[in-house]
Write a protein that holds these residues in place. Structure first.
Motif, mmCIF file in Angstrom:
data_model
loop_
_atom_site.group_PDB
_atom_site.id
_atom_site.type_symbol
_atom_site.label_atom_id
_atom_site.label_comp_id
_atom_site.label_asym_id
_atom_site.label_seq_id
_atom_site.Cartn_x
_atom_site.Cartn_y
_atom_site.Cartn_z
ATOM 1 N N UNK A 14 4.914 3.517 -7.534
ATOM 2 C CA UNK A 14 4.018 3.620 -6.384
ATOM 3 C C UNK A 14 3.185 2.350 -6.271
ATOM 4 N N UNK A 15 3.173 1.758 -5.081
ATOM 5 C CA UNK A 15 2.362 0.570 -4.812
ATOM 6 C C UNK A 15 1.465 0.862 -3.617
ATOM 7 N N UNK A 16 0.189 0.539 -3.763
ATOM 8 C CA UNK A 16 -0.778 0.763 -2.683
ATOM 9 C C UNK A 16 -1.434 -0.563 -2.320
ATOM 10 N N UNK A 17 -1.607 -0.804 -1.018
ATOM 11 C CA UNK A 17 -2.177 -2.078 -0.576
ATOM 12 C C UNK A 17 -3.071 -1.880 0.640
ATOM 13 N N UNK A 18 -4.139 -2.673 0.691
ATOM 14 C CA UNK A 18 -5.060 -2.658 1.822
ATOM 15 C C UNK A 18 -4.688 -3.769 2.797
ATOM 16 N N UNK A 19 -4.540 -3.466 4.082
ATOM 17 C CA UNK A 19 -4.295 -4.531 5.066
ATOM 18 C C UNK A 19 -5.483 -5.498 5.113
ATOM 19 N N UNK A 20 -5.194 -6.791 5.122
ATOM 20 C CA UNK A 20 -6.257 -7.794 5.247
ATOM 21 C C UNK A 20 -5.985 -8.650 6.481
ATOM 22 N N UNK A 21 -5.026 -9.577 6.385
ATOM 23 C CA UNK A 21 -4.724 -10.423 7.538
ATOM 24 C C UNK A 21 -3.825 -9.763 8.563
ATOM 25 N N UNK A 58 -1.536 -2.843 10.266
ATOM 26 C CA UNK A 58 -0.522 -1.956 9.690
ATOM 27 C C UNK A 58 0.844 -2.100 10.358
ATOM 28 N N UNK A 59 0.868 -2.255 11.679
ATOM 29 C CA UNK A 59 2.143 -2.411 12.389
ATOM 30 C C UNK A 59 2.853 -3.693 11.962
ATOM 31 N N UNK A 60 2.098 -4.765 11.772
ATOM 32 C CA UNK A 60 2.691 -6.029 11.326
ATOM 33 C C UNK A 60 3.210 -5.912 9.896
ATOM 34 N N UNK A 61 2.497 -5.168 9.063
ATOM 35 C CA UNK A 61 2.950 -4.963 7.685
ATOM 36 C C UNK A 61 4.284 -4.235 7.672
ATOM 37 N N UNK A 62 4.396 -3.182 8.482
ATOM 38 C CA UNK A 62 5.657 -2.431 8.561
ATOM 39 C C UNK A 62 6.782 -3.339 9.031
#
Length: 207
Positions: free
Chosen positions: A118-125, A128-132
């Motif tokens: 399991x990996x958890x990360x907070x969006x910074x730059x 959420x849509x860009x991360x996906x």
């Protein structure tokens, strides 16, 4: 099989001498959830790394939150679950819900993996849509290096609400090592990593 749209992750403390009993009871509870609440899939095991090694982890997947609502009745009436709490000395530490997003990956649902990472990360730059979008470009690296299943989503509840959550299962530690060597060599991942803040990466031994 219905689509998995939501995942519920529960972590619990358990005395060392009661862990074998707890694993047995979690197996029975998983069967109750599938037969009585329509839970699509479950995974459970013992946390090997992080700040709470030895803790129990129980993961449930649902098509909709109405399934999790129905599961609450099972919690109340399941003999294995009640034994888990009363006989195994289990104390719930957290229970959070994540909304899954579609990510292309050849899921091996009939496999028998030994580990869940399991990996958890907070969006910074990135949003959420860009991360996906960016993560979807590298999900194949996990499949190419032996991962069994992969789920990706955003946490909806708890103190880490809004964080992204990645869950990947593997048949052995060798595939974990190969996957993360490949990811670390990816320019796409390095760009993604500079726009998120990873705050958890833990390995769970699945039973």
């Amino acid at each position: 099989m219905p689509d998995m749209n939501y995942v519920v992750v529960t972590a619990a403390d358990c005395p060392v001498e009661k862990r074998a009993m707890a694993v047995e009871k979690m197996s029975g509870f998983a069967d109750d959830l599938k037969s009585q609440a329509g839970t699509i899939h479950t995974r459970f095991g013992i946390l090997m790394t992080g700040s709470n090694p030895g803790s129990l982890i129980f993961v449930q997947s649902y098509e909709s939150l109405s399934g999790f609502e129905k599961a609450q009745e099972v919690y109340a009436n399941s003999a294995p679950y009640n034994d888990l709490i009363k006989q195994s000395g289990v104390k719930i530490l957290l229970r959070n819900i994540a909304k899954l997003v579609p990510v292309e990956f050849p899921q091996k649902m009939d496999s028998n993996p030994k580990y869940l990472l399991l990996t958890r990360a907070t969006p910074t730059g990135y949003t959420p849509a860009e991360i996906v979008s960016e993560f979807s470009k590298i999900s194949n690296l996990f499949a190419d290096n032996g991962a069994s299943t992969l789920r990706f989503g955003r946490i909806l509840t708890g103190s880490n609400a809004g964080d992204m959550l990645l869950g990947v299962t593997y048949p052995s530690m060798a595939e974990i090592e190969a996957s993360y060597d490949a990811v670390a060599a990816s320019e796409t991942f390095m760009k993604l990593a500079s726009n998120i803040s990873i705050n958890l990466r833990n390995i769970i031994r699945i039973y």
